[in-house]
Design a protein around this motif. Structure first.
Motif, PDB file in Angstrom:
ATOM      1  N   GLY A  23       0.803  -1.220   0.000  1.00 46.08           N
ATOM      2  CA  GLY A  23       0.000   0.000   0.000  1.00 46.08           C
ATOM      3  C   GLY A  23       0.830   1.262   0.000  1.00 46.08           C
ATOM      4  O   GLY A  23       0.283   2.370   0.051  1.00 46.08           O
ATOM      5  N   LEU A  24       2.161   1.131  -0.066  1.00 51.92           N
ATOM      6  CA  LEU A  24       3.035   2.303  -0.025  1.00 51.92           C
ATOM      7  C   LEU A  24       2.727   3.269  -1.159  1.00 51.92           C
ATOM      8  O   LEU A  24       2.609   4.480  -0.945  1.00 51.92           O
ATOM      9  CB  LEU A  24       4.500   1.854  -0.092  1.00 51.92           C
ATOM     10  N   ARG A  25       2.584   2.753  -2.361  1.00 46.56           N
ATOM     11  CA  ARG A  25       2.341   3.625  -3.510  1.00 46.56           C
ATOM     12  C   ARG A  25       1.018   4.368  -3.351  1.00 46.56           C
ATOM     13  O   ARG A  25       0.927   5.559  -3.626  1.00 46.56           O
ATOM     14  CB  ARG A  25       2.362   2.791  -4.796  1.00 46.56           C
ATOM     15  N   SER A  26      -0.022   3.654  -2.925  1.00 46.02           N
ATOM     16  CA  SER A  26      -1.334   4.295  -2.745  1.00 46.02           C
ATOM     17  C   SER A  26      -1.278   5.373  -1.672  1.00 46.02           C
ATOM     18  O   SER A  26      -1.875   6.450  -1.820  1.00 46.02           O
ATOM     19  CB  SER A  26      -2.389   3.243  -2.388  1.00 46.02           C
ATOM     20  N   VAL A  27      -0.584   5.089  -0.572  1.00 41.86           N
ATOM     21  CA  VAL A  27      -0.463   6.078   0.507  1.00 41.86           C
ATOM     22  C   VAL A  27       0.279   7.314   0.001  1.00 41.86           C
ATOM     23  O   VAL A  27      -0.115   8.453   0.293  1.00 41.86           O
ATOM     24  CB  VAL A  27       0.255   5.460   1.724  1.00 41.86           C
ATOM     25  N   ARG A  28       1.326   7.097  -0.772  1.00 40.62           N
ATOM     26  CA  ARG A  28       2.065   8.239  -1.315  1.00 40.62           C
ATOM     27  C   ARG A  28       1.209   9.023  -2.301  1.00 40.62           C
ATOM     28  O   ARG A  28       1.256  10.260  -2.332  1.00 40.62           O
ATOM     29  CB  ARG A  28       3.360   7.762  -1.984  1.00 40.62           C
ATOM     30  N   TYR A  29       0.424   8.323  -3.123  1.00 40.40           N
ATOM     31  CA  TYR A  29      -0.480   9.028  -4.037  1.00 40.40           C
ATOM     32  C   TYR A  29      -1.462   9.890  -3.248  1.00 40.40           C
ATOM     33  O   TYR A  29      -1.741  11.035  -3.608  1.00 40.40           O
ATOM     34  CB  TYR A  29      -1.253   8.026  -4.897  1.00 40.40           C
ATOM     35  N   ALA A  30      -2.012   9.329  -2.176  1.00 39.09           N
ATOM     36  CA  ALA A  30      -2.996  10.058  -1.373  1.00 39.09           C
ATOM     37  C   ALA A  30      -2.389  11.298  -0.725  1.00 39.09           C
ATOM     38  O   ALA A  30      -3.035  12.344  -0.612  1.00 39.09           O
ATOM     39  CB  ALA A  30      -3.582   9.137  -0.304  1.00 39.09           C
ATOM     40  N   LYS A  31      -1.135  11.203  -0.297  1.00 35.79           N
ATOM     41  CA  LYS A  31      -0.514  12.301   0.433  1.00 35.79           C
ATOM     42  C   LYS A  31       0.193  13.308  -0.466  1.00 35.79           C
ATOM     43  O   LYS A  31       0.354  14.478  -0.085  1.00 35.79           O
ATOM     44  CB  LYS A  31       0.505  11.736   1.435  1.00 35.79           C
ATOM     45  N   GLU A  32       0.635  12.872  -1.650  1.00 38.50           N
ATOM     46  CA  GLU A  32       1.521  13.717  -2.435  1.00 38.50           C
ATOM     47  C   GLU A  32       0.957  14.163  -3.788  1.00 38.50           C
ATOM     48  O   GLU A  32       1.493  15.096  -4.385  1.00 38.50           O
ATOM     49  CB  GLU A  32       2.853  12.991  -2.659  1.00 38.50           C
ATOM     50  N   VAL A  33      -0.077  13.493  -4.294  1.00 40.71           N
ATOM     51  CA  VAL A  33      -0.639  13.869  -5.592  1.00 40.71           C
ATOM     52  C   VAL A  33      -1.864  14.758  -5.371  1.00 40.71           C
ATOM     53  O   VAL A  33      -2.814  14.343  -4.706  1.00 40.71           O
ATOM     54  CB  VAL A  33      -1.032  12.624  -6.414  1.00 40.71           C
ATOM     55  N   PRO A  34      -1.877  15.976  -5.910  1.00 40.35           N
ATOM     56  CA  PRO A  34      -3.036  16.865  -5.712  1.00 40.35           C
ATOM     57  C   PRO A  34      -4.228  16.421  -6.546  1.00 40.35           C
ATOM     58  O   PRO A  34      -4.087  15.696  -7.537  1.00 40.35           O
ATOM     59  CB  PRO A  34      -2.507  18.225  -6.182  1.00 40.35           C
ATOM     60  N   ASN A  35      -5.410  16.863  -6.143  1.00 44.82           N
ATOM     61  CA  ASN A  35      -6.673  16.703  -6.882  1.00 44.82           C
ATOM     62  C   ASN A  35      -7.243  15.286  -6.869  1.00 44.82           C
ATOM     63  O   ASN A  35      -8.314  15.056  -7.432  1.00 44.82           O
ATOM     64  CB  ASN A  35      -6.514  17.140  -8.354  1.00 44.82           C
ATOM     65  N   VAL A  36      -6.569  14.322  -6.258  1.00 44.83           N
ATOM     66  CA  VAL A  36      -7.098  12.956  -6.217  1.00 44.83           C
ATOM     67  C   VAL A  36      -8.247  12.902  -5.220  1.00 44.83           C
ATOM     68  O   VAL A  36      -8.123  13.343  -4.070  1.00 44.83           O
ATOM     69  CB  VAL A  36      -6.002  11.946  -5.827  1.00 44.83           C
ATOM     70  N   THR A  37      -9.381  12.334  -5.656  1.00 41.19           N
ATOM     71  CA  THR A  37     -10.555  12.264  -4.784  1.00 41.19           C
ATOM     72  C   THR A  37     -10.763  10.871  -4.184  1.00 41.19           C
ATOM     73  O   THR A  37     -11.412  10.735  -3.159  1.00 41.19           O
ATOM     74  CB  THR A  37     -11.818  12.653  -5.574  1.00 41.19           C
ATOM     75  N   LYS A  38     -10.218   9.829  -4.843  1.00 39.97           N
ATOM     76  CA  LYS A  38     -10.398   8.476  -4.320  1.00 39.97           C
ATOM     77  C   LYS A  38      -9.328   7.559  -4.907  1.00 39.97           C
ATOM     78  O   LYS A  38      -8.969   7.668  -6.082  1.00 39.97           O
ATOM     79  CB  LYS A  38     -11.790   7.939  -4.682  1.00 39.97           C
ATOM     80  N   ILE A  39      -8.816   6.651  -4.068  1.00 45.04           N
ATOM     81  CA  ILE A  39      -7.841   5.652  -4.498  1.00 45.04           C
ATOM     82  C   ILE A  39      -8.314   4.288  -4.040  1.00 45.04           C
ATOM     83  O   ILE A  39      -8.722   4.125  -2.887  1.00 45.04           O
ATOM     84  CB  ILE A  39      -6.437   5.935  -3.912  1.00 45.04           C
ATOM     85  N   ILE A  40      -8.297   3.316  -4.944  1.00 41.98           N
ATOM     86  CA  ILE A  40      -8.602   1.938  -4.572  1.00 41.98           C
ATOM     87  C   ILE A  40      -7.300   1.151  -4.578  1.00 41.98           C
ATOM     88  O   ILE A  40      -6.626   1.065  -5.610  1.00 41.98           O
ATOM     89  CB  ILE A  40      -9.611   1.291  -5.537  1.00 41.98           C
TER      90      ILE A  40
END
Length: 565
Positions: free
Chosen positions: A108-125
């Motif tokens: 889940g490291l990549r997803s956590v980094r996407y959630a914390k570091e990529v702007p404008n993301v509203t949902k990650i599965i």
């Protein structure tokens, strides 16, 4: 132990060991703004891929902004359509939904980094087939406080994507980073991405893509790979054509934004669009490759093309045609050897220069966000310098090694090509690469000119008929070997980190489903080195022949090796 210490010196923020109240140790990994804990050795984590994750975050950060602007621009064309988007899709929210699927999430490291570091993301599965992995992902989501953005899924990756085929359920971006070949996921992936969405794909089976097993490459990717010095770019182009073929089946097509060969893997970032009329252009983007087994020259044969067919109603009309074939004769005109046939490969540009420039600017403006910022800047600087309309490349060592000559300095060769009136660049995929539109005849004329002042030894010339045939031909071009300042590219002049050395031993893809860090993995690797040869030497000292060893003992060693792997 010394190798483990050297690993920590290279990346001190990667790992620390923590001990819980139950006296069980947990590996704690810090990367970017994320911190994850691993309670199980069966959950896969590879620190080598930090560059991969950093680059993906940089690309997604730029893409999400473009994606929202593109959606709003489409909606603005029709007020009614715009109202439907706002009410039905965003739920009375002014934001355009940007959903991301990490189909093979592992820790889940990549997803956590996407959630914390990529702007404008509203949902990650974050999905994974392993129940232990999903439990680890859930704990890491809570640990990082991103419960509001990330949703876990315990399912087959293909099934998750097939369940999101409907346009209203499609993802803005899908990340596929499997262990090995990604082709089994592509059919579902190309159907589950929004129009204008992003597909991020990694392939690590480089031996197959680089020509070691062309028949296997055809089975997996629908293309025959070739064993050539430009195999790393060839691998990128094989993967791109594979994605395009899957997309075309559903009247969709790809637009490559960035294609990278790094370390032991390749990574491509492509946009997916719908349009049957655009799918007809695919034949003009693909080519078969004729590879000379003597001089390593590659000649491309496009599968199709387009030519002007103006009419009164449509002066810009184009007409498809089939080009004449074959593009080469029975024997190579340069060395008189035969050809191997490979492909099809993607022969259109593999990067979008404008997009790459924006990603580079984003990294340069936020260097503290990326642990591998210097390497990203160096690689993207080289990508920007690559000639976009020149597929594949030569390599300096192969050219001069083929004719047993002292190697010409790189800047001298680049200057000679520029003096002949042709453009030249490096490729990010190889340190000694020469990417140029100059005909092969010009390249060999440069080498023949160099041979006049750096002659080959007569014995080598007589023992190698291929080298003799190449060097015996007349020089047809006017060659000027004088060096010029513009032969040295900006990325090289500025000392950019373009090609990274392996920081430690055991630096590679690692084994499947294992935490690829720590002493234990390294000690096993050392313990298994030359195991059978050491056993044979011991048997010889005792007076026993290795061939007379007990078969059951061999089987037990095999079983043990399978266990530790």
């Amino acid at each position: 132990m010394k190798y483990f210490r050297s690993f920590l010196r290279y990346s001190p923020k990667i790992m620390k060991m923590e001990t819980s109240s139950t006296a069980t140790s947990q590996k704690c990994i810090k990367e970017g703004q994320a911190e994850i804990r691993l309670a199980s050795e069966k959950v896969f984590y590879n620190p080598v891929q930090e560059f991969n994750r950093d680059l993906s975050i940089a690309v997604l950060s730029v893409f999400t902004k473009d994606y929202i602007e593109e959606k709003l621009a489409r909606a603005a064309k029709s007020v009614k359509k715009s109202e439907d988007i706002v009410e039905d899709v965003t739920g009375n929210n002014s934001e355009i939904p940007v959903t991301v699927l990490e189909a093979l999430s592992a820790t889940g490291l990549r997803s956590v980094r996407y959630a914390k570091e990529v702007p404008n993301v509203t949902k990650i599965i974050a999905n994974d087939l392993s129940e232990q992995a999903v439990e680890t992902i859930r704990s890491n989501i809570v640990h990082n406080g991103v419960e509001g953005l990330i949703e876990t899924s315990h399912d087959d990756a293909c099934m998750v994507m097939y369940k999101h085929k409907l346009p209203s359920k499609r993802f803005a971006a899908i990340d596929l980073d499997p262990y090995g070949c990604p082709s089994i996921f592509l059919d579902s992936a190309v159907q589950s991405v929004q129009d204008g969405g992003l597909l991020l794909v990694t392939a690590t089976d480089m031996a197959v893509l680089a020509g070691n097993s062309p028949e296997t490459c055809y089975c997996k990717y629908g293309a025959v790979s070739l064993k050539t010095k430009s195999c790393h770019e060839m691998a990128l182009r094989i993967l791109l054509q594979c994605i395009e073929q899957h997309a075309n089946r559903y009247s969709r097509y790809i637009v490559p934004l960035l294609s990278i060969s790094a370390d032991f893997y390749i990574r491509v970032f492509v946009k997916i669009y719908s349009g049957a009329i655009h799918c007809k252009k695919t034949t003009s983007k693909l080519s078969m490759a004729f590879h000379c087994v003597g001089c390593d020259n590659i000649t491309l044969q496009p599968l199709g093309g387009f030519k002007p067919n103006p009419t009164e109603k449509n002066p810009q009309q184009m007409k498809a045609f089939l080009p004449p074939a074959p593009a080469v004769g029975e024997h190579c005109v340069h060395c008189n050897q035969r050809h191997h046939l490979g492909g099809p490969i993607w022969s259109d540009p593999i990067h979008d220069d404008v997009f790459v420039t924006r990603v580079l600017s984003h990294v340069q403006g936020n260097p503290g966000l990326f642990g591998t910022a210097k390497r990203i800047q160096g690689v993207l600087a080289m990508v920007r310098e690559e000639l976009p309309d020149v597929p594949l490349y030569y390599t300096l060592d192969k050219l001069f090694g083929r004719v047993h000559l002292e190697t010409m300095p790189m800047l001298t060769l680049r200057s000679a090509i520029l003096n002949a009136g042709y453009k030249v660049s490096y490729s990010h995929a190889a340190k000694l690469s020469i990417k140029t539109a100059a005909p092969a005849q010009v390249i060999w004329d440069i080498i023949r000119t160099w041979e006049k002042t750096h002659p080959i030894k007569p014995a080598k010339l007589e023992s190698d008929p291929v080298a003799k045939h190449i060097l015996s031909q007349d020089i047809r071009s006017g060659i000027d070997l004088s060096e010029r300042p513009d032969a040295n590219p900006i990325s090289r002049r500025d000392g950019q980190l373009r090609f990274q050395f392996n920081p430690t031993r055991h630096w590679g893809p690692g084994s499947r489903a294992a935490v690829n860090i720590g002493e234990e993995k390294i000690s096993k690797a050392i313990r298994n080195q030359n195991k059978y040869s050491n056993k044979d030497k011991t048997a010889e000292k005792r007076g026993h022949s290795p061939s007379n060893q007990d078969d059951s003992h061999k089987k037990s060693n095999v079983n043990f090796e399978q266990t530790v792997m």
